[in-house]
Design an enzyme around this catalytic site. Structure first.
Site, PDB file in Angstrom:
ATOM      1  N   SER A 153      55.869  22.156  39.858  1.00 20.83           N
ATOM      2  CA  SER A 153      56.392  22.675  38.442  1.00 20.83           C
ATOM      3  C   SER A 153      56.143  24.068  38.511  1.00 20.83           C
ATOM      4  O   SER A 153      55.136  24.508  39.201  1.00 20.83           O
ATOM      5  CB  SER A 153      55.385  21.982  37.405  1.00 20.83           C
ATOM      6  OG  SER A 153      55.174  22.424  36.298  1.00 20.83           O
ATOM      7  N   TYR A 155      47.976  17.524  33.970  1.00 23.76           N
ATOM      8  CA  TYR A 155      49.313  17.777  34.404  1.00 23.76           C
ATOM      9  C   TYR A 155      49.281  19.195  35.430  1.00 23.76           C
ATOM     10  O   TYR A 155      49.720  19.087  36.591  1.00 23.76           O
ATOM     11  CB  TYR A 155      50.299  18.108  33.282  1.00 23.76           C
ATOM     12  CG  TYR A 155      51.750  18.312  33.891  1.00 23.76           C
ATOM     13  CD1 TYR A 155      52.709  17.167  34.164  1.00 23.76           C
ATOM     14  CD2 TYR A 155      52.199  19.471  34.060  1.00 23.76           C
ATOM     15  CE1 TYR A 155      53.829  17.268  34.575  1.00 23.76           C
ATOM     16  CE2 TYR A 155      53.522  19.604  34.603  1.00 23.76           C
ATOM     17  CZ  TYR A 155      54.299  18.477  34.934  1.00 23.76           C
ATOM     18  OH  TYR A 155      55.492  18.703  35.285  1.00 23.76           O
TER      19      TYR A 155
HETATM   20  P1  NAP Z   1      61.437  11.602  33.177  1.00 18.20           P
HETATM   21  O1  NAP Z   1      62.811  12.106  32.420  1.00 18.20           O
HETATM   22  O2  NAP Z   1      60.372  11.195  32.237  1.00 18.20           O
HETATM   23  O3  NAP Z   1      61.511  10.592  34.319  1.00 18.20           O
HETATM   24  C1  NAP Z   1      60.383  10.115  34.915  1.00 18.20           C
HETATM   25  C2  NAP Z   1      60.800   9.167  36.282  1.00 18.20           C
HETATM   26  O4  NAP Z   1      59.788   8.979  36.776  1.00 18.20           O
HETATM   27  C3  NAP Z   1      61.500   7.981  35.619  1.00 18.20           C
HETATM   28  O5  NAP Z   1      62.438   7.502  36.673  1.00 18.20           O
HETATM   29  C4  NAP Z   1      60.155   6.808  35.743  1.00 18.20           C
HETATM   30  O6  NAP Z   1      60.648   5.598  36.049  1.00 18.20           O
HETATM   31  C5  NAP Z   1      59.386   7.663  36.919  1.00 18.20           C
HETATM   32  N1  NAP Z   1      58.178   6.939  36.877  1.00 18.20           N
HETATM   33  C6  NAP Z   1      57.254   7.515  36.132  1.00 18.20           C
HETATM   34  N2  NAP Z   1      55.727   6.764  36.598  1.00 18.20           N
HETATM   35  C7  NAP Z   1      56.155   6.029  37.620  1.00 18.20           C
HETATM   36  C8  NAP Z   1      55.502   5.365  38.488  1.00 18.20           C
HETATM   37  N3  NAP Z   1      53.993   5.291  38.568  1.00 18.20           N
HETATM   38  N4  NAP Z   1      56.278   4.688  39.662  1.00 18.20           N
HETATM   39  C9  NAP Z   1      57.348   4.843  39.787  1.00 18.20           C
HETATM   40  N5  NAP Z   1      58.324   5.818  39.241  1.00 18.20           N
HETATM   41  C10 NAP Z   1      57.671   6.339  37.775  1.00 18.20           C
HETATM   42  O7  NAP Z   1      60.850  13.080  34.025  1.00 18.20           O
HETATM   43  P2  NAP Z   1      61.549  14.306  34.353  1.00 18.20           P
HETATM   44  O8  NAP Z   1      61.474  15.250  33.331  1.00 18.20           O
HETATM   45  O9  NAP Z   1      62.904  13.897  35.139  1.00 18.20           O
HETATM   46  O10 NAP Z   1      60.549  14.628  35.677  1.00 18.20           O
HETATM   47  C11 NAP Z   1      60.700  14.440  37.035  1.00 18.20           C
HETATM   48  C12 NAP Z   1      59.632  15.170  37.775  1.00 18.20           C
HETATM   49  O11 NAP Z   1      59.910  16.574  37.960  1.00 18.20           O
HETATM   50  C13 NAP Z   1      58.126  15.149  37.353  1.00 18.20           C
HETATM   51  O12 NAP Z   1      57.520  15.005  38.499  1.00 18.20           O
HETATM   52  C14 NAP Z   1      57.510  16.258  36.301  1.00 18.20           C
HETATM   53  O13 NAP Z   1      56.556  16.379  36.502  1.00 18.20           O
HETATM   54  C15 NAP Z   1      58.811  17.282  37.097  1.00 18.20           C
HETATM   55  N6  NAP Z   1      58.926  18.480  36.512  1.00 18.20           N
HETATM   56  C16 NAP Z   1      59.670  18.143  35.104  1.00 18.20           C
HETATM   57  C17 NAP Z   1      60.086  19.474  34.379  1.00 18.20           C
HETATM   58  C18 NAP Z   1      60.895  19.245  33.159  1.00 18.20           C
HETATM   59  O14 NAP Z   1      60.971  20.198  32.415  1.00 18.20           O
HETATM   60  N7  NAP Z   1      61.391  18.063  32.644  1.00 18.20           N
HETATM   61  C19 NAP Z   1      59.542  20.604  34.841  1.00 18.20           C
HETATM   62  C20 NAP Z   1      58.747  20.958  36.235  1.00 18.20           C
HETATM   63  C21 NAP Z   1      58.530  19.739  36.783  1.00 18.20           C
HETATM   64  P3  NAP Z   1      60.931   4.625  34.604  1.00 18.20           P
HETATM   65  O15 NAP Z   1      62.312   5.001  34.190  1.00 18.20           O
HETATM   66  O16 NAP Z   1      60.731   3.379  35.110  1.00 18.20           O
HETATM   67  O17 NAP Z   1      59.884   4.750  33.465  1.00 18.20           O
END
Ligand code: NAP
Length: 257
Positions: A148, A161
């Protein structure tokens, strides 16, 4: 020549947390580059909807879904053993599953600190270690840890985080120190602020939204599609000598003050 460098035909890729958001977009990208995809999440209904979508688009034999909690060591071991037996060895692992929790450090309960660290950091160690055992035996593999901009930058209210994503940088280096000599490339992608379910509240917050636009040289939020090209590159022969790096995909946010 160019397409061969980025071709994933015949490869099998496990993307954790791929039922939605960034993980789902990465899984689509790797599928389009030719890979067979193993999807993961904890919510079985959401995972099945995504699996059915992939099966329609790429064919039933190109997608499987395994619901397991990436923080549960026994569940991780069992799931990877069965997917490697029933489908194929994992050639590409994307450690993407992650959560956010917004509370000032002084008010942060230790249970919430541990939940964030375990989901965002310990999970990458657990899944990475289990998958790497097979990759080391085969002398090849790709691991991408999702970091991130909080790998480099801090902001109030997201201390756990920030600590977890800083940890991802050094876990990526630690994996490289121990596994790169076995033909495995381990790198991280650090997305900037990407519009997903995780960030929907921030997009809707006028003040935060205008801070993002002002703070990002590209003057926009990222999209999940912005992460796909770097993910294909780091999964493919094109990145054969890229080891232990964090690639920031953030519209330039981390290079300005
Ligand atoms: P998101 O839309 O909230 O999706 C999260 C995903 O992770 C979902 O598929 C969820 O599954 C799964 N998950 C959560 N806890 C889990 C567990 N204990 N075991 C297995 N699966 C689990 O998140 P996102 O925004 O796409 O983020 C994805 C990654 O990118 C994360 O590591 C986040 O920190 C990183 N990131 C995001 C951003 C951003 O701006 N969005 C920026 C930088 C980095 P369920 O559907 O079953 O809950």
């Amino acid at each position: 020549m160019t397409s061969a460098l980025f071709d994933l035909t015949g490869k099998t890729a496990l993307v954790t947390g791929s039922s939605r958001g960034i993980g789902k977009a990465i899984a689509h990208g790797l599928a389009e580059a030719g890979a067979r995809i193993v999807l993961n999440g904890v919510n079985t209904e959401r995972l099945e909807v995504t699996r059915a979508e992939f099966a329609t688009q790429y064919g039933d034999d190109r997608v499987a879904a395994y619901a397991f909690d990436v923080t549960d060591d026994a569940a991780v071991t069992q799931a990877i053993e069965s997917m490697e037996q029933d489908i194929a060895p994992i050639d590409v692992l994307v450690n993407n599953a992650g959560i956010q929790h917004r509370v000032p450090l002084l008010d942060l309960a230790v249970e919430d600190w541990e939940r964030v660290i375990t989901t965002n950091l310990t999970s990458a160690f657990l899944v990475g270690r289990t998958v790497a055992r097979g990759m080391i035996e085969r002398g090849a593999g790709k691991i991408i840890n999702i970091a991130s901009v909080q790998t480099d930058l801090a902001r109030p209210t997201i201390g756990a985080y920030t600590a977890s994503k800083g940890g991802i940088r050094n876990l990526t280096r630690a994996m490289t120190a121990e596994w790169a000599s076995h033909g495995i490339q381990i790198n991280a992608i650090a997305p900037g602020y990407i519009h997903t379910e995780m960030t929907q509240k921030l997009v809707d917050d006028e003040q935060f939204n205008s801070w993002i636009l002002g703070r990002t040289p590209a003057h926009r939020w990222g999209t999940t599609d912005d992460i796909v090209g770097p993910a294909i590159w780091l999964s493919s022969p094109a990145s054969a000598f890229v080891n232990g790096q964090v690639i920031f995909v953030d519209g330039g946010m981390t290079v300005i003050v």
